[in-house]
Design a protein around this motif. Structure first.
Motif, short mmCIF file in Angstrom:
data_model
loop_
_atom_site.label_atom_id
_atom_site.label_comp_id
_atom_site.label_asym_id
_atom_site.label_seq_id
_atom_site.Cartn_x
_atom_site.Cartn_y
_atom_site.Cartn_z
N THR A 164 -11.82 2.80 6.31
CA THR A 164 -11.46 1.69 7.16
C THR A 164 -12.32 2.31 8.69
O THR A 164 -13.01 0.79 9.00
CB THR A 164 -9.80 1.09 7.75
N MET A 307 -14.64 -7.99 -3.10
CA MET A 307 -14.46 -7.62 -2.04
C MET A 307 -15.04 -6.62 -1.50
O MET A 307 -16.04 -6.51 -2.35
CB MET A 307 -13.01 -6.39 -1.33
N THR A 308 -15.24 -6.66 0.09
CA THR A 308 -16.15 -5.98 0.19
C THR A 308 -15.96 -4.36 0.59
O THR A 308 -14.68 -4.45 0.98
CB THR A 308 -16.76 -6.21 2.37
N LYS A 311 -13.61 -4.19 3.85
CA LYS A 311 -12.17 -4.37 3.14
C LYS A 311 -10.89 -4.65 1.97
O LYS A 311 -9.71 -4.16 2.18
CB LYS A 311 -12.09 -6.47 2.33
N SER A 312 -11.88 -3.32 1.37
CA SER A 312 -11.54 -2.81 -0.28
C SER A 312 -10.95 -1.46 0.84
O SER A 312 -10.39 -1.04 0.80
CB SER A 312 -12.04 -1.99 -0.81
N LEU A 314 -9.03 -1.70 4.59
CA LEU A 314 -7.97 -2.44 4.54
C LEU A 314 -7.11 -2.59 3.64
O LEU A 314 -6.09 -1.67 3.99
CB LEU A 314 -8.45 -3.52 5.31
N THR A 315 -7.84 -2.65 1.97
CA THR A 315 -6.64 -2.76 1.15
C THR A 315 -5.91 -1.78 0.74
O THR A 315 -4.25 -0.93 0.28
CB THR A 315 -7.37 -3.61 -0.06
N THR A 366 -4.36 -9.30 -2.79
CA THR A 366 -4.39 -8.93 -2.48
C THR A 366 -2.77 -8.22 -2.03
O THR A 366 -2.80 -6.84 -2.10
CB THR A 366 -5.41 -8.95 -1.08
#
Length: 492
Positions: A164, A307-308, A311-312, A314-315, A366
């Protein structure tokens, strides 16, 4: 072939007045800095490929070389910890890490960046076994779970926030800042350790067997390199299978030599203690699953759920944060109830999560993926540190450096083997799907091929998880051998 050195018996330092708190803080800061740096880089690979105009197989060396150096160096740390004090080892490791970070941050070309990463890996490889060994020495068995839990918090929290933070940096700054950010943290760690780190190890200066070090380097290095490079080169590449074969032969010779030497580099007699041997097998199996899942999941998120990288990251953040929070909780529960009530339920959670991953498709939400990831990492937190502490608790103090070196080395090897195995299964599954497809070039079919490959890999992961569950049923609380408990410090 032995270096001339007298195997003199050292005197153990007085631990009765040791202040454990500052030592643990120094260890935690150092571990956080080193592990955070490792996970910062993964998300930046596409940008680094453009910056240095290199291929994906070349850029992977930034990760492969790091794992290779750590895998080669860790077996030797058991010997080094008997030659140098805890303070010398830790400060030396962090100074090496700082030098590597500065070299990487200012690298004008890829070769210099790779050199910086290798120097960083030297520091990390020295530090991780020292950290675990220090905890074993300064805490009595009944308090080690909580201390190991704090270390576990750092070991899992740093990788959780790494992707992140990396995504944020790469969105707004250049790749250089991935290293600039770490420099002040490394400097602070060195200053703090210089003030508060005390020597807690016993210096015995055993004989140095050069042949053992050569066999260890070729053995562990060959296996880690071979499996790590199989993903890009393929299993049929002679460089891959010959490297693994030579590594395996050297490793067998290394094992034989350690068993006949009076002062082995890595004392494999630790395996005479049944719970340590059982825990080593359990962690080897479990780390294969963990490392491979951490590799497969970002590929699935970015390739199937589109996902970018940010974003991955963050996931995967909530699972990592929950795991970090759970690590000290699991440590305290271990001190109170022992390993059995944690390890078996933990592995069951891991198995359930892997089974759920076998059914995740391209339409998965998600939130659903985040939930499965949290379940898996809660399970991991209930197993990892409690199992390690259980195994190491059974060893006599003279085997602490060897026990920690064995566990850290096998984690590197199992990570390399697990990642290569699962990536290979995923790739083959994807290829098989596309062979039977009526339109293999369509984007939709490529996504479905990735999903099919990931499912295949997780089914194998489920089998490995069930094996870990069976092993975990035999884990129970251990005590150090007679007379060892009295040597633990009574400090606070």
């Amino acid at each position: 072939m032995n270096a001339s050195s007298t195997g003199t018996k050292g005197t153990a330092p007085d631990l009765s007045k040791i202040r454990r708190g500052p030592i643990v803080v120094a260890l935690i800061i150092g571990a956080f800095v080193a592990i955070l740096n490792e996970t910062l880089l993964g998300n930046a690979f596409p940008d680094l490929m453009k910056a240095f105009d290199v291929s994906a197989s070349t850029i992977q060396w930034l990760s492969t070389a790091y794992m290779l150096v750590v895998g080669v160096l860790v077996p030797v740390t058991a010997l080094l910890q008997q030659w140098y004090t805890t303070r010398q080892m830790f400060l030396g490791a962090m100074i090496l890490f700082l030098i590597g970070t500065i070299v990487s941050a200012t690298a004008p070309e890829f070769g210099v960046l790779l050199t910086g990463r290798v120097i960083q890996a030297l520091g990390t490889g020295l530090m991780l076994p020292v950290m675990m060994n220090t905890i074993l020495v300064i805490f009595p068995p009944e308090k080690r779970g909580g201390a190991m839990g704090l270390i576990g918090l750092v070991i899992m929290f740093a990788p959780a926030i790494g992707p992140t933070v990396s995504g944020l940096i790469m969105d707004s700054l250049s790749w250089h800042w991935l290293f600039y950010l770490v420099i002040p943290l490394a400097v602070f760690s060195i200053i703090f350790a210089a003030v508060y780190m005390k020597n807690v190890s016993e210096i015995t200066k055993p004989k140095v067997d050069i042949l053992s070090i050569i066999l260890s380097t070729v053995g562990f290095g060959g296996i880690v390199y071979g499996f790590s490079s199989s993903g890009s080169a393929g299993w049929s590449d002679p460089e891959v299978y010959w490297t693994i074969i030579v590594g395996a032969i050297a490793l067998l010779l290394f094992i034989w030599r350690q068993l006949v030497l009076k002062d082995p580099v890595m004392d494999l007699r630790a395996f005479k203690y049944p719970m340590f041997a059982l825990v080593t097998i359990l962690l080897f199996v479990l780390m294969m699953t963990l490392f491979s899942t951490m590799t497969l999941l970002p590929m699935f998120l970015q390739g199937a759920l589109l996902m970018t990288a940010f974003k991955s990251g963050l996931t995967m953040l909530p699972g990592g944060v929950v795991n970090g929070i759970m690590a000290p909780v699991a440590g305290k529960l271990f001190d109170k109830f022992g390993p059995r009530v944690l390890v078996t339920p933990g592995i069951i959670l891991v198995v359930i999560a892997i089974w759920m991953f076998t059914g995740v498709g391209a339409s998965a939400s998600t939130g659903y993926v985040v939930t499965i990831h949290i379940i898996m990492l809660v399970g991991i937190s209930l197993v990892m540190m409690p199992a390690q502490t259980t195994g190491l608790n059974q060893l006599p103090r003279r085997l602490y450096p060897h026990g920690t070196a064995i566990l850290n080395t096998l984690q590197q090897v199992s990570g390399a083997i697990g990642t290569a195995l699962f990536i290979s299964i995923m790739s083959n599954g994807s290829k098989d799907y596309l062979k039977g497809s009526s339109d293999p070039n369509s984007p939709g079919e490529k996504v479905q091929a990735l999903v099919a490959g990931v499912h295949n890999a997780f089914w194998i992961g489920l089998v490995i998880g069930i094996i870990a569950l069976v092993i975990g049923l035999f884990i129970r609380r251990t005590r150090p051998p007679e007379g060892e408990e009295s040597r633990a410090p009574a400090g606070h």
